[in-house]
Design a protein around this motif. Structure first.
Motif, short mmCIF file in Angstrom:
data_model
loop_
_atom_site.label_atom_id
_atom_site.label_comp_id
_atom_site.label_asym_id
_atom_site.label_seq_id
_atom_site.Cartn_x
_atom_site.Cartn_y
_atom_site.Cartn_z
N VAL A 80 0.83 -1.20 0.00
CA VAL A 80 0.00 0.00 0.00
C VAL A 80 0.87 1.26 0.00
O VAL A 80 0.64 2.20 -0.76
CB VAL A 80 -0.96 -0.01 1.21
CG1 VAL A 80 -1.66 1.33 1.36
CG2 VAL A 80 -1.98 -1.12 1.07
N VAL A 81 1.89 1.27 0.84
CA VAL A 81 2.77 2.45 0.91
C VAL A 81 3.58 2.59 -0.37
O VAL A 81 3.81 3.71 -0.85
CB VAL A 81 3.68 2.36 2.15
CG1 VAL A 81 4.67 3.51 2.17
CG2 VAL A 81 2.85 2.38 3.42
N ASP A 82 4.00 1.47 -0.96
CA ASP A 82 4.70 1.54 -2.25
C ASP A 82 3.84 2.24 -3.30
O ASP A 82 4.31 3.13 -4.02
CB ASP A 82 5.06 0.13 -2.73
CG ASP A 82 6.32 -0.40 -2.07
OD1 ASP A 82 7.15 0.41 -1.63
OD2 ASP A 82 6.48 -1.63 -2.01
N MET A 83 2.58 1.82 -3.39
CA MET A 83 1.69 2.43 -4.37
C MET A 83 1.38 3.88 -4.03
O MET A 83 1.23 4.72 -4.92
CB MET A 83 0.40 1.61 -4.47
CG MET A 83 0.56 0.25 -5.12
SD MET A 83 1.32 0.37 -6.78
CE MET A 83 0.16 1.43 -7.62
N ALA A 84 1.28 4.18 -2.73
CA ALA A 84 1.00 5.56 -2.33
C ALA A 84 2.14 6.49 -2.71
O ALA A 84 1.93 7.58 -3.24
CB ALA A 84 0.74 5.62 -0.82
N VAL A 85 3.38 6.06 -2.45
CA VAL A 85 4.54 6.89 -2.81
C VAL A 85 4.67 7.01 -4.32
O VAL A 85 5.01 8.07 -4.85
CB VAL A 85 5.82 6.30 -2.18
CG1 VAL A 85 7.05 7.04 -2.67
CG2 VAL A 85 5.74 6.39 -0.65
N GLY B 193 11.89 4.57 4.32
CA GLY B 193 12.55 3.56 3.50
C GLY B 193 11.93 3.45 2.12
O GLY B 193 12.64 3.25 1.12
N THR B 194 10.61 3.60 2.04
CA THR B 194 9.93 3.52 0.74
C THR B 194 10.31 4.69 -0.15
O THR B 194 10.54 4.53 -1.35
CB THR B 194 8.41 3.48 0.95
OG1 THR B 194 8.08 2.38 1.79
CG2 THR B 194 7.69 3.31 -0.38
N ILE B 195 10.39 5.89 0.43
CA ILE B 195 10.77 7.07 -0.36
C ILE B 195 12.20 6.92 -0.89
O ILE B 195 12.48 7.18 -2.07
CB ILE B 195 10.62 8.34 0.48
CG1 ILE B 195 9.14 8.60 0.77
CG2 ILE B 195 11.25 9.54 -0.22
CD1 ILE B 195 8.90 9.75 1.73
N VAL B 196 13.11 6.46 -0.03
CA VAL B 196 14.50 6.25 -0.47
C VAL B 196 14.55 5.19 -1.57
O VAL B 196 15.26 5.32 -2.57
CB VAL B 196 15.39 5.86 0.72
CG1 VAL B 196 16.78 5.44 0.24
CG2 VAL B 196 15.50 7.02 1.70
N LEU B 197 13.77 4.12 -1.39
CA LEU B 197 13.77 3.02 -2.35
C LEU B 197 13.27 3.47 -3.72
O LEU B 197 13.89 3.17 -4.76
CB LEU B 197 12.91 1.88 -1.82
CG LEU B 197 12.94 0.56 -2.58
CD1 LEU B 197 14.36 0.02 -2.66
CD2 LEU B 197 12.03 -0.45 -1.92
N TRP B 198 12.18 4.22 -3.75
CA TRP B 198 11.67 4.70 -5.04
C TRP B 198 12.61 5.73 -5.66
O TRP B 198 12.71 5.82 -6.89
CB TRP B 198 10.27 5.29 -4.87
CG TRP B 198 9.19 4.27 -4.92
CD1 TRP B 198 8.32 3.92 -3.94
CD2 TRP B 198 8.87 3.43 -6.03
NE1 TRP B 198 7.48 2.93 -4.35
CE2 TRP B 198 7.79 2.61 -5.65
CE3 TRP B 198 9.39 3.28 -7.32
CZ2 TRP B 198 7.23 1.65 -6.50
CZ3 TRP B 198 8.83 2.34 -8.16
CH2 TRP B 198 7.76 1.54 -7.76
N SER B 199 13.30 6.49 -4.83
CA SER B 199 14.30 7.43 -5.37
C SER B 199 15.41 6.68 -6.10
O SER B 199 15.85 7.08 -7.18
CB SER B 199 14.88 8.29 -4.25
OG SER B 199 13.87 9.05 -3.61
N LEU B 200 15.85 5.56 -5.51
CA LEU B 200 16.87 4.74 -6.16
C LEU B 200 16.35 4.14 -7.47
O LEU B 200 17.06 4.07 -8.47
CB LEU B 200 17.33 3.63 -5.22
CG LEU B 200 18.13 4.09 -3.99
CD1 LEU B 200 18.31 2.93 -3.02
CD2 LEU B 200 19.49 4.63 -4.42
N HIS B 201 15.09 3.69 -7.46
CA HIS B 201 14.50 3.13 -8.68
C HIS B 201 14.42 4.19 -9.79
O HIS B 201 14.75 3.91 -10.96
CB HIS B 201 13.11 2.58 -8.40
CG HIS B 201 13.11 1.25 -7.70
ND1 HIS B 201 13.73 0.14 -8.22
CD2 HIS B 201 12.55 0.85 -6.53
CE1 HIS B 201 13.56 -0.89 -7.41
NE2 HIS B 201 12.87 -0.48 -6.36
#
Length: 304
Positions: free
Chosen positions: A119-124, A170-178
């Motif tokens: 859910v948080v992945d999709m939200a970010v 962690g999710t924000i950092v992860l999507w930034s890397l992607h």
């Protein structure tokens, strides 16, 4: 398996149509002319991506099971391998099964954490799409993303702010890397655009790739990239970028296969060792006693 086969067929049809329209010879030419240095840098980003994902998983499941950073990263890679054959990234739920020492209730709580991660992945990601849009048009998307982030609190039963910060941060950092990795894929194919342009357009292509219409988003994500970058790059170039973007699923999945196999062999060995220490089962012992009584009875009758 039938659904997976249909997705693979749909992926092959979409890719065949896309590469035929873009001229597959030009696509091959762009792949041959890739900037190897930028591609190598993009591939190196798999390391921090896996470590950040493992750290986030480790922080979230700490009340249920204590695992190290390497163990958390191993769970991420094994789940990536499962996602190669399971639809809609349902392989992520294998992480809950890999946690040691949990009963049925603990497994359910761990599965709920996986749901919260999704859910948080999709939200970010929705927030990133909103940021890429203009002004007021993005307000409802940003509001929806905030609502989804708030909705994860009862699912996680967050009792302290540290776990919530680990999840969202962690999710924000992860999507930034992607996004940085995908921008490098765009650049190494010769598309000279700033990072801001990639941040504005790539999240929408990632959303298209999440749709359960093809295998690992291949085909749908490629078509979205061609359409979103149509004003700055030809279709053949962005089709090559789409092929590189598939590596985001294939490389972690391939790395997770030997880890899954090694863990399976260890589990089999441990089960065999436990059975050996436990001795014969009660049913087997009872059968042995009955057989011994029969032999003694037969011997008594012969002596008579």
């Amino acid at each position: 398996m039938t659904r997976t086969a249909l997705k693979i067929a749909a992926t092959l049809i979409l890719c065949a149509a896309l590469y035929a329209a873009a001229d597959w010879r030009e696509v091959a030419g762009h792949l041959a002319a890739i900037d190897v240095r930028l591609l190598g840098l993009a591939l190196l980003l798999f390391v921090p991506q896996t470590l950040v994902s493992g750290w986030r998983w480790r922080a979230l499941v700490r009340p249920e099971a204590k695992i190290g950073l390497w163990e958390g990263a191993r769970h991420i890679l094994v789940a990536s391998a499962a996602n190669l054959v399971m639809p809609s990234r349902l392989g992520d739920f294998s992480k809950a099964a890999l946690l040691p020492g949990l009963d049925a209730a603990g497994r359910k709580r761990a599965a709920a954490i996986v749901v919260a991660e999704k859910v948080v992945d999709m939200a970010v990601l929705a927030l990133a799409v909103g940021v890429g849009m203009l002004g007021a048009q993005a307000c409802w998307i940003v509001a929806a993303a905030g609502g989804l982030l708030c909705a994860t609190e009862p699912m996680l039963k967050v009792s302290n702010r540290r776990r919530g910060a680990a999840l969202v941060g962690g999710t924000i950092v992860l999507w930034s890397l992607h996004l940085w990795q995908l921008h490098l894929f765009v650049r190494c194919c010769g598309v000279d655009v700033p990072l801001s342009t990639s941040v504005e357009r790539i999240p929408a292509a990632l959303v298209a790739g999440v749709l359960p219409a093809s295998f690992c988003g291949i085909g749908t994500r490629d078509a979205a990239l061609v359409w979103l970058f149509r004003d700055v790059a030809p279709a053949a170039t962005m089709a090559a970028v789409g092929m590189l973007s598939a590596l985001r699923y294939l490389i972690p999945g391939a790395a997770g296969i030997p880890l899954w196999w090694a863990g399976r062999k260890l589990a089999t060995t441990a089960t065999a060792t436990t059975s050996a220490h436990a001795g014969p089962s009660p049913h087997r012992a009872d059968r042995s006693r009955r057989t011994a009584r029969l032999f003694r009875s037969a011997g008594s009758e012969e002596r008579r």
